[in-house]
Design an enzyme around this catalytic site. Structure first.
Site, short mmCIF file in Angstrom:
data_model
loop_
_atom_site.label_atom_id
_atom_site.label_comp_id
_atom_site.label_asym_id
_atom_site.label_seq_id
_atom_site.Cartn_x
_atom_site.Cartn_y
_atom_site.Cartn_z
N LYS A 82 0.83 -1.20 0.00
CA LYS A 82 0.00 0.00 0.00
C LYS A 82 0.87 1.25 0.00
CE LYS A 82 -3.91 2.04 2.58
NZ LYS A 82 -4.77 1.90 3.78
N SER A 157 -9.69 2.23 3.09
CA SER A 157 -8.88 3.01 2.16
C SER A 157 -7.94 2.15 1.31
CB SER A 157 -8.03 4.02 2.95
OG SER A 157 -7.12 3.34 3.82
N SER A 181 -9.75 -0.50 7.20
CA SER A 181 -9.27 -0.35 5.83
C SER A 181 -8.53 -1.55 5.26
CB SER A 181 -8.38 0.89 5.72
OG SER A 181 -9.12 2.05 5.97
#
EC number: 6.3.5.7
Length: 522
Positions: A82, A157, A181
C-alpha cells in the site's frame, strides 16, 4: 505451465513450488507483472509498478534458493505494498497530490522486513488520500475498481491492495487498517484481510493518519497466507515507541490447526450491536450461515452485548480527524513534496506558499477531516469533543473485556453491505462513514481482527465477509477460527470463493466478474 496458472496459486502453494524446483521467483514475478500489464488498466490497483526492481529482487531470491539458503519461508514470492508505507527508491504518495513524486530515503520497517525476507515488491497500490475513505474513490489518482464488478468500489482506504489480490495481480499485499481499511476491502472483494493487535506490527515508516489507530497487516487469498505474511512482518521494533516488546503467538501453527475445521470447545460470541438495522439482508444471511457452520463444527455460540459500540462511529470520527489534523500539519511545502506559488503574488511569504500548496495538494475529504479535527482540538471545545470521545473509547475497551470474559472470539459481519457503485456515496460523507460501522470498535480498542469471505449475497451476487475479533495479543485465535471457518465454507462451496475470479479477457473488455465465468482458471 503458463503464467496465468502461477497467478492463480496461493502464496503457500508458490512456496511449495519454489521448494520443489517447479518454478523460479523470476518466473513467478514475471507472471504477476504480465497479469498487471494485462488487467490493471481496468482495475487500477497500482499507482507504481517496479518492474526492474521486482525482477532484480526475484533473481536474488533464486540465487539464495540455488545456494540452499532461502531468506524466509516466503523468499521469492512477490508482494504489493500500500502506498502509505515508505519505500526507499520508490515513490510514496499516500494517494495525494501533495506527495506526488516523493521518493523516501528510507524503508518503513514492514518494507525492510519484506526485503530482508526476500519478497520481490511488485509496486505500490492505490488508496484513499492519506487513508481517508472507505471506497478508494478519494485517491488523487483516480478510483480503483472492484474485480467482481468494475462499476463498484473495492472498499477503502486500501482498495488497491485488496483489488490486486482479488484480480490475481499479486498473491500477497500489505494494507493498513485505521478503522477497517484492511478488513472492509477484504469483505467486498472476497479476500482475507487481517488487522493485527495494535503495536504487533511496526508503524515506523507508515505515514500516519491517526497514530493511535493505524495498523499495518496482511491482505491475501487464504488465512494461511495471511499467517505466513504476518509472522514475517510482525514483532517488536525499537524504532516504534508503540511496538509491543513481546513475541508473536504461533500464527501459522494456529492457522494449520484451524484448517482441520474442528472448533470443539471454542466459544463464539455474536455481538448484538453489530447486526440488524442498516445491514443488507444478504450480508446477514451469509453471516448466519457461517455461525451455523461453526456450531456444527463444535463451537459454542453465545450472544454478547457491547452497548458502547453504538457510540463507536461518532467516537472514531472525533478522534481520527483530531489526530489527522495534527499529523498532516507537517505537509507545509517547505521541506518535501508539492510546492505551489500563489497566483498574483510576486514575493510570497512562507505562509502564503503553504496556504496555496495545501489548497491545491489536499483533496476535499482530507480538508474536511482537517477542519473537523482542528475544531475538535480548539480551545473551548477540546473537553466537549475530543476529551469526551476518549472517555467513550475507554468504555468500548471495557465492553470488549467483558465480552471476552464470555467468549474466546467475537464475530459479526465485516461490513454492513456489499460493494456499492462507484460515485454512489462519494458526495455523502455520513453514508460513506457508515461502511466502517462493524470494524471501528477493534481499532478504538486495539484488538486483532480478521475478515474471511463468507459467500455471495443473493441480491447482487457480490462477496460478503465475516469478521472475527480476539483479545489483545491473541492474534492466534483469529487465525485458528478464521482458518476453520474458511475450511467449512469451502467444503460447502466446493472450493475457494475466488475460484469465480475474473478472466483476463473480461477485465480487458471492461466487463464484470459476475458475468465473466471462469474461463482462464488454472
Amino acid at each position: 505451465m503458463t503464467a496465468t496458472d502461477w497467478t492463480r496459486r496461493t502464496a503457500a502453494e508458490l512456496v511449495d513450488a519454489l521448494a520443489a524446483g517447479e518454478t523460479t521467483s523470476v518466473e513467478l514475478t514475471q507472471a504477476h507483472l504480465d497479469r498487471i500489464a494485462a488487467v490493471d488498466g481496468a482495475v487500477h490497483a497500482f499507482l507504481q509498478v517496479d518492474t526492474d526492481g521486482a525482477l532484480a529482487q526475484a533473481s536474488a531470491a533464486d540465487e539464495r534458493r540455488a545456494a540452499g539458503s532461502p531468506a524466509s519461508a516466503l523468499d521469492g514470492v512477490p508482494i504489493a505494498v500500500k502506498d502509505v508505507l515508505a519505500t526507499k527508491g520508490l515513490p510514496t504518495t499516500c494517494g495525494s497530490r501533495i506527495l506526488e513524486g516523493w521518493v523516501p530515503p528510507y524503508d518503513a520497517t514492514v518494507v525492510a522486513r519484506l526485503r530482508a525476507a526476500g519478497l520481490p515488491i511488485l509496486g505500490k497500490t492505490n488508496m484513499d488520500e492519506f487513508a481517508m475513505g472507505s471506497s478508494t474513490e478519494h485517491s488523487a489518482y483516480g478510483p480503483t475498481h472492484n474485480p467482481w464488478d468494475l462499476d463498484r468500489i473495492p472498499g477503502g482506504s486500501g482498495g488497491g491492495s485488496a483489488a490486486a489480490v482479488a484480480a490475481f495481480e499479486a498473491p500477497l499485499a500489505i494494507g493498513t487498517d485505521t478503522g477497517g481499511s484492511i478488513r472492509q476491502p477484504g469483505a467486498v472483494t472476497g479476500t482475507v484481510g487481517v488487522k493485527p493487535t495494535y503495536g504487533g506490527v511496526s508503524r515506523y515508516g507508515l505515514v500516519a493518519l491517526a497514530n493511535s489507530l493505524d495498523q499495518a497487516g496482511p491482505v491475501t487469498r487464504t488465512v494461511l497466507d495471511s499467517a505466513l505474511l504476518h509472522e514475517l512482518i510482525g514483532g517488536h521494533d525499537p524504532l516504534d515507541s508503540t511496538s509491543i516488546d513481546q513475541p508473536l503467538p504461533a500464527l501459522v501453527e494456529a492457522a494449520r490447526q484451524g484448517a482441520t475445521g474442528d472448533l470443539s470447545g471454542v466459544r463464539i460470541g455474536v455481538v448484538t450491536e453489530l447486526g440488524g438495522e442498516g445491514y443488507q439482508t444478504g450480508v446477514l444471511a451469509r453471516f448466519q450461515e457461517s455461525v451455523d457452520l461453526m456450531v456444527k463444527a463444535g463451537a459454542e455460540v453465545v450472544e454478547v452485548s457491547c452497548p458502547s459500540f453504538v457510540h463507536a462511529l461518532a467516537t472514531y470520527y472525533l478522534i481520527l480527524p483530531a489526530e489527522a489534523s495534527s499529523n498532516l500539519a507537517k505537509f507545509d511545502a517547505m521541506r518535501y513534496g508539492l510546492r505551489v506559488w500563489p497566483e498574483g503574488i510576486e514575493n510570497a511569504s512562507a505562509e502564503e506558499v503553504m496556504r496555496a500548496t495545501r489548497d491545491a495538494g489536499f483533496g476535499d475529504e482530507v480538508k474536511r477531516r482537517i477542519i473537523l479535527g482542528t475544531y475538535a482540538l480548539s480551545s473551548g471545545y477540546y473537553d466537549a469533543y475530543y476529551g469526551q470521545a476518549q472517555k467513550v473509547r475507554t468504555l468500548v475497551t471495557r465492553d470488549f473485556e467483558a465480552a471476552f470474559a464470555q467468549a474466546d472470539v467475537l464475530v459479526s459481519p465485516t461490513a454492513p453491505t456489499t460493494a456499492f457503485r462507484l460515485g454512489e456515496k462519494v458526495d455523502d460523507p455520513l453514508a460513506m462513514y457508515l461502511n466502517d460501522l462493524a470494524t471501528i470498535p477493534a481499532n478504538l480498542s486495539g484488538v486483532p481482527g480478521i475478515s474471511v469471505p463468507s459467500g455471495l449475497a443473493e441480491e447482487d451476487g457480490l462477496p460478503t465477509g465475516v469478521q472475527i475479533l480476539a483479545p489483545v495479543q491473541a492474534d492466534d485465535r483469529v487465525y485458528r477460527v478464521g482458518a476453520a471457518l474458511e475450511t467449512l465454507l469451502e467444503q460447502q462451496w466446493g472450493g475457494p470463493l475466488l475460484a469465480k475470479a475474473p478472466t483476463l479477457d473480461a477485465l480487458r473488455d471492461g466487463s464484470s466478474l459476475a458475468s465473466s465465468g471462469t474461463g482462464d482458471q488454472a
